[in-house]
Design an enzyme around this catalytic site. Sequence first.
Site, PDB file in Angstrom:
ATOM      1  N   GLY A 221      -5.952 -14.135  -9.882  1.00  0.00           N
ATOM      2  CA  GLY A 221      -6.626 -13.357  -8.850  1.00  0.00           C
ATOM      3  C   GLY A 221      -6.195 -13.646  -7.430  1.00  0.00           C
ATOM      4  CB  SER A 222      -4.169 -15.864  -5.646  1.00  0.00           C
ATOM      5  OG  SER A 222      -2.988 -16.134  -6.355  1.00  0.00           O
TER       6      SER A 222
ATOM      7  CG  HIS B  81      -2.104  -0.988   1.002  1.00  0.00           C
ATOM      8  ND1 HIS B  81      -3.210  -0.721   0.228  1.00  0.00           N
ATOM      9  CD2 HIS B  81      -2.261  -2.247   1.469  1.00  0.00           C
ATOM     10  CE1 HIS B  81      -4.019  -1.782   0.242  1.00  0.00           C
ATOM     11  NE2 HIS B  81      -3.458  -2.724   0.979  1.00  0.00           N
TER      12      HIS B  81
ATOM     13  CG  ASP C 213       1.339  -5.872 -10.080  1.00  0.00           C
ATOM     14  OD1 ASP C 213       2.097  -5.716  -9.102  1.00  0.00           O
ATOM     15  OD2 ASP C 213       0.112  -6.006  -9.974  1.00  0.00           O
TER      16      ASP C 213
HETATM   17  P1  ADP Z   1      -3.885 -10.999 -10.083  1.00  0.00           P
HETATM   18  O1  ADP Z   1      -3.196 -10.125 -11.059  1.00  0.00           O
HETATM   19  O2  ADP Z   1      -3.420 -10.770  -8.685  1.00  0.00           O
HETATM   20  O3  ADP Z   1      -3.832 -12.441 -10.427  1.00  0.00           O
HETATM   21  P2  ADP Z   1      -6.141  -9.547 -11.073  1.00  0.00           P
HETATM   22  O4  ADP Z   1      -7.534  -9.416 -10.597  1.00  0.00           O
HETATM   23  O5  ADP Z   1      -5.345  -8.316 -11.228  1.00  0.00           O
HETATM   24  O6  ADP Z   1      -5.420 -10.585 -10.089  1.00  0.00           O
HETATM   25  O7  ADP Z   1      -6.116 -10.277 -12.480  1.00  0.00           O
HETATM   26  C1  ADP Z   1      -6.845 -11.459 -12.687  1.00  0.00           C
HETATM   27  C2  ADP Z   1      -7.574 -11.349 -14.017  1.00  0.00           C
HETATM   28  O8  ADP Z   1      -6.644 -11.353 -15.100  1.00  0.00           O
HETATM   29  C3  ADP Z   1      -8.478 -12.536 -14.285  1.00  0.00           C
HETATM   30  O9  ADP Z   1      -9.736 -12.374 -13.683  1.00  0.00           O
HETATM   31  C4  ADP Z   1      -8.557 -12.521 -15.799  1.00  0.00           C
HETATM   32  O10 ADP Z   1      -9.469 -11.549 -16.261  1.00  0.00           O
HETATM   33  C5  ADP Z   1      -7.166 -12.067 -16.202  1.00  0.00           C
HETATM   34  N1  ADP Z   1      -6.288 -13.219 -16.453  1.00  0.00           N
HETATM   35  C6  ADP Z   1      -5.104 -13.472 -15.857  1.00  0.00           C
HETATM   36  N2  ADP Z   1      -4.562 -14.633 -16.313  1.00  0.00           N
HETATM   37  C7  ADP Z   1      -5.431 -15.136 -17.210  1.00  0.00           C
HETATM   38  C8  ADP Z   1      -5.457 -16.319 -18.024  1.00  0.00           C
HETATM   39  N3  ADP Z   1      -4.480 -17.220 -17.984  1.00  0.00           N
HETATM   40  N4  ADP Z   1      -6.522 -16.502 -18.838  1.00  0.00           N
HETATM   41  C9  ADP Z   1      -7.522 -15.599 -18.888  1.00  0.00           C
HETATM   42  N5  ADP Z   1      -7.549 -14.479 -18.140  1.00  0.00           N
HETATM   43  C10 ADP Z   1      -6.534 -14.239 -17.303  1.00  0.00           C
HETATM   44 MG    MG Z   2      -3.284  -7.998 -11.161  1.00  0.00          MG
END
Ligand code: ADP
Ligand code: MG
Length: 400
Positions: free
Chosen positions: A136-137, A47, A186
């Site tokens: 999304g983790s 943050h 990122d």
């Molecule tokens: P994080 O970047 O922490 O994993 P985010 O919410 O920023 O979480 O990003 C996740 C989103 O990115 C997913 O919901 C999807 O829309 C997209 N995404 C990431 N990797 C993939 C993938 N391999 N296939 C399809 N969409 C993806």
């Molecule tokens: Mg992200």
Amino acid sequence: VSRADGEGRRADRALIEGAAAALKANFGARALTLAAAPGRVNLIGEHTDYNLGFVLPMAIDRWCVVAAAPGPRAGEHRVHSVQTGSTLAGPVLAESHAGAGWSAYPLGALAELARYAGIRDPRPLDLAINSGVPLGSGLSSSASLLVAVVTAAAAAWGVELGPLVRARIAQRAEHVHAGVPCGIMDPAASSMGEAGHALLIDCADETIRTVRLPPGVGVLVGDTGVRHALAGGEYAARRRSCEAAARALGAASLRDVTPERLEADAGLLQDDQLACARHVLSENRRVLEFVERVSAGDARGAGALMGASHRSLRDDFRVSCPELDAMVEIASGLPGVLGSRMTGGGFGGCTVTLCESASVDRFARDLSAKYRERTGRDGRVFAVEPVAGAGKIEESIGGS
Ligand code: ADP
Ligand code: MG
């Protein structure tokens, strides 16, 4: 199998073959270009990015792989994701791909690359995406997807890109097309990572310096398996508190406020603003101190700062949750663990733990077993290595 890039850029063979196979199965095409981009974990500096402070992410050995081939339909890109199991198409020319679901990420990356390179009539591409970064983790599957697409498409279109420019294109794609106002952390980690190193990013001027991790130190990621729904709203609320605190102190951002000044003028702030500002200011100091300790080979001292970071996020910034606290507490109690904290925005997601690398697998087993005992949840705990940033993969698959 031959690879153009160094050891750190090696993506899992299974991921690469999966991407190539998906390209063939969905589009009948043989891979023209393959690229891989890693996810990342933030070691310390949470943050702080939107407060123009310091962060210290490292690219990890979990990759998003993209296989690309020329698309047959004029004016249209097609994208397939092994993870979503879906195939989508979108126009090669679009101001924004907002509303296109997950395909806003790859289509947005293509659009922003074409824009940057001044390509007015981009050649259509078919892309197959296969990612080992959990979606999304908090390990930045989004940036790794964007950076991998930009890398693959740049190779396919013959565009030369430096790694910082590539990160900026990915960042812009996430803003404009995915509607996420993310910082440079990122995409920079995914694009510019260096094997064995973390990246110290100064979010005020976006300067980046590599920081070597001491030998004998391992890094564990622990996914709590929970994502609390209030994360989005609380994130926005914390951001507003930080901005209000800076305003009340007559500063453009919390970066311009010293801890001494904050305590002297504490009376000007509401309680939540003061607590948030205390976290941000102390966290910035911890990041710089962490880098000093690590550079001096004092992994134990660095680990202690992670514990302080977690307490500050829990008590002052109030973005932790019982599952994150449990995992951090369990990890911190294991002999040989140097430090542990929540990582990412909070309210679920992952923890990051520094430990003696010799027993990293045992720590992973113990931590996940004890976490299950305590919370009844399956927490996935795994060791990660600091790897090099994105690269093209030179590979001939199956000789076909
Ligand atoms: P994080 O970047 O922490 O994993 P985010 O919410 O920023 O979480 O990003 C996740 C989103 O990115 C997913 O919901 C999807 O829309 C997209 N995404 C990431 N990797 C993939 C993938 N391999 N296939 C399809 N969409 C993806
Ligand atoms: Mg992200």
